[in-house]
Design a protein around this motif. Structure first.
Motif, mmCIF file in Angstrom:
data_model
loop_
_atom_site.group_PDB
_atom_site.id
_atom_site.type_symbol
_atom_site.label_atom_id
_atom_site.label_comp_id
_atom_site.label_asym_id
_atom_site.label_seq_id
_atom_site.Cartn_x
_atom_site.Cartn_y
_atom_site.Cartn_z
ATOM 1 N N GLU A 44 0.824 -1.218 0.000
ATOM 2 C CA GLU A 44 0.000 0.000 0.000
ATOM 3 C C GLU A 44 0.856 1.266 0.000
ATOM 4 O O GLU A 44 0.562 2.226 -0.703
ATOM 5 N N ARG A 45 1.927 1.269 0.799
ATOM 6 C CA ARG A 45 2.814 2.431 0.838
ATOM 7 C C ARG A 45 3.472 2.629 -0.519
ATOM 8 O O ARG A 45 3.525 3.729 -1.053
ATOM 9 N N GLU A 46 3.974 1.543 -1.097
ATOM 10 C CA GLU A 46 4.640 1.635 -2.394
ATOM 11 C C GLU A 46 3.668 2.071 -3.493
ATOM 12 O O GLU A 46 4.024 2.867 -4.362
ATOM 13 N N ALA A 47 2.447 1.595 -3.459
ATOM 14 C CA ALA A 47 1.442 1.993 -4.450
ATOM 15 C C ALA A 47 1.139 3.483 -4.345
ATOM 16 O O ALA A 47 0.979 4.172 -5.363
ATOM 17 N N ALA A 48 1.083 3.997 -3.126
ATOM 18 C CA ALA A 48 0.835 5.437 -2.926
ATOM 19 C C ALA A 48 1.993 6.256 -3.488
ATOM 20 O O ALA A 48 1.781 7.286 -4.137
ATOM 21 N N ALA A 49 3.219 5.801 -3.276
ATOM 22 C CA ALA A 49 4.386 6.496 -3.825
ATOM 23 C C ALA A 49 4.349 6.475 -5.348
ATOM 24 O O ALA A 49 4.604 7.494 -6.006
ATOM 25 N N LYS A 50 3.997 5.344 -5.921
ATOM 26 C CA LYS A 50 3.954 5.213 -7.378
ATOM 27 C C LYS A 50 2.859 6.076 -7.998
ATOM 28 O O LYS A 50 2.999 6.518 -9.138
ATOM 29 N N ARG A 51 1.780 6.325 -7.264
ATOM 30 C CA ARG A 51 0.740 7.223 -7.774
ATOM 31 C C ARG A 51 1.280 8.646 -7.909
ATOM 32 O O ARG A 51 0.946 9.359 -8.862
ATOM 33 N N ILE A 52 2.126 9.052 -6.985
ATOM 34 C CA ILE A 52 2.763 10.373 -7.091
ATOM 35 C C ILE A 52 3.704 10.389 -8.294
ATOM 36 O O ILE A 52 3.696 11.321 -9.091
ATOM 37 N N CYS A 53 4.480 9.342 -8.436
ATOM 38 C CA CYS A 53 5.418 9.243 -9.565
ATOM 39 C C CYS A 53 4.694 9.275 -10.908
ATOM 40 O O CYS A 53 5.207 9.836 -11.878
ATOM 41 N N ALA A 54 3.528 8.673 -10.964
ATOM 42 C CA ALA A 54 2.795 8.567 -12.229
ATOM 43 C C ALA A 54 2.462 9.931 -12.823
ATOM 44 O O ALA A 54 2.315 10.062 -14.034
ATOM 45 N N GLN A 55 2.369 10.949 -11.983
ATOM 46 C CA GLN A 55 2.024 12.287 -12.461
ATOM 47 C C GLN A 55 3.223 13.240 -12.455
ATOM 48 O O GLN A 55 3.056 14.441 -12.619
ATOM 49 N N CYS A 56 4.405 12.694 -12.273
ATOM 50 C CA CYS A 56 5.602 13.519 -12.132
ATOM 51 C C CYS A 56 6.171 13.935 -13.487
ATOM 52 O O CYS A 56 6.376 13.099 -14.371
ATOM 53 N N PRO A 57 6.477 15.231 -13.660
ATOM 54 C CA PRO A 57 7.027 15.703 -14.937
ATOM 55 C C PRO A 57 8.469 15.279 -15.189
ATOM 56 O O PRO A 57 8.942 15.362 -16.319
ATOM 57 N N VAL A 58 9.170 14.810 -14.152
ATOM 58 C CA VAL A 58 10.568 14.400 -14.332
ATOM 59 C C VAL A 58 10.769 12.918 -14.014
ATOM 60 O O VAL A 58 11.866 12.481 -13.693
ATOM 61 N N ARG A 59 9.711 12.157 -14.149
ATOM 62 C CA ARG A 59 9.757 10.734 -13.814
ATOM 63 C C ARG A 59 10.863 9.998 -14.562
ATOM 64 O O ARG A 59 11.621 9.228 -13.988
ATOM 65 N N SER A 60 10.971 10.215 -15.853
ATOM 66 C CA SER A 60 11.979 9.486 -16.638
ATOM 67 C C SER A 60 13.393 9.869 -16.219
ATOM 68 O O SER A 60 14.283 9.017 -16.170
ATOM 69 N N ARG A 61 13.611 11.112 -15.896
ATOM 70 C CA ARG A 61 14.937 11.555 -15.436
ATOM 71 C C ARG A 61 15.276 10.927 -14.088
ATOM 72 O O ARG A 61 16.398 10.486 -13.846
#
Length: 96
Positions: A44-61
């Motif tokens: 659950e904690r990791e899924a919440a973190a990944k939801r933030i990452c999913a909308q991040c403008p610098v995710r690939s970097r």
């Protein structure tokens, strides 16, 4: 005489992508598991973190950085520790 064109670029240009990260200002405990965390709490904690990452403008970097330095802990660029390990393969020591 110094040839300025051969000098490395300023360090801030290498790391300024972090200023635009969606996780900036978020509780870092969301991205790094506490000692002994397992099962549902971990997922659950990791899924919440990944939801933030999913909308991040610098995710690939962020992901590229974590892979380049073989970041062993946490969620980086939308991938957890096991997912990055699967991409990189096992760590080997030179000369052994």
């Amino acid at each position: 005489m110094t040839v300025i064109s051969r000098l490395p670029e300023p360090v801030h240009q290498e790391w300024d992508w972090q200023l635009r990260a969606a996780c900036r200002g978020a509780d870092e405990r969301l991205f790094f598991h506490p000692s002994g965390e397992r099962g549902r709490a971990h997922d659950e904690r990791e899924a919440a973190a990944k939801r933030i990452c999913a909308q991040c403008p610098v995710r690939s970097r962020c992901l590229a950085h974590s892979l380049a330095v073989r970041e062993p802990y946490g969620v980086w660029g939308g991938l957890g520790e096991d997912e990055r390990s699967a991409i990189l393969g096992p760590v080997t020591r030179r000369g052994r």
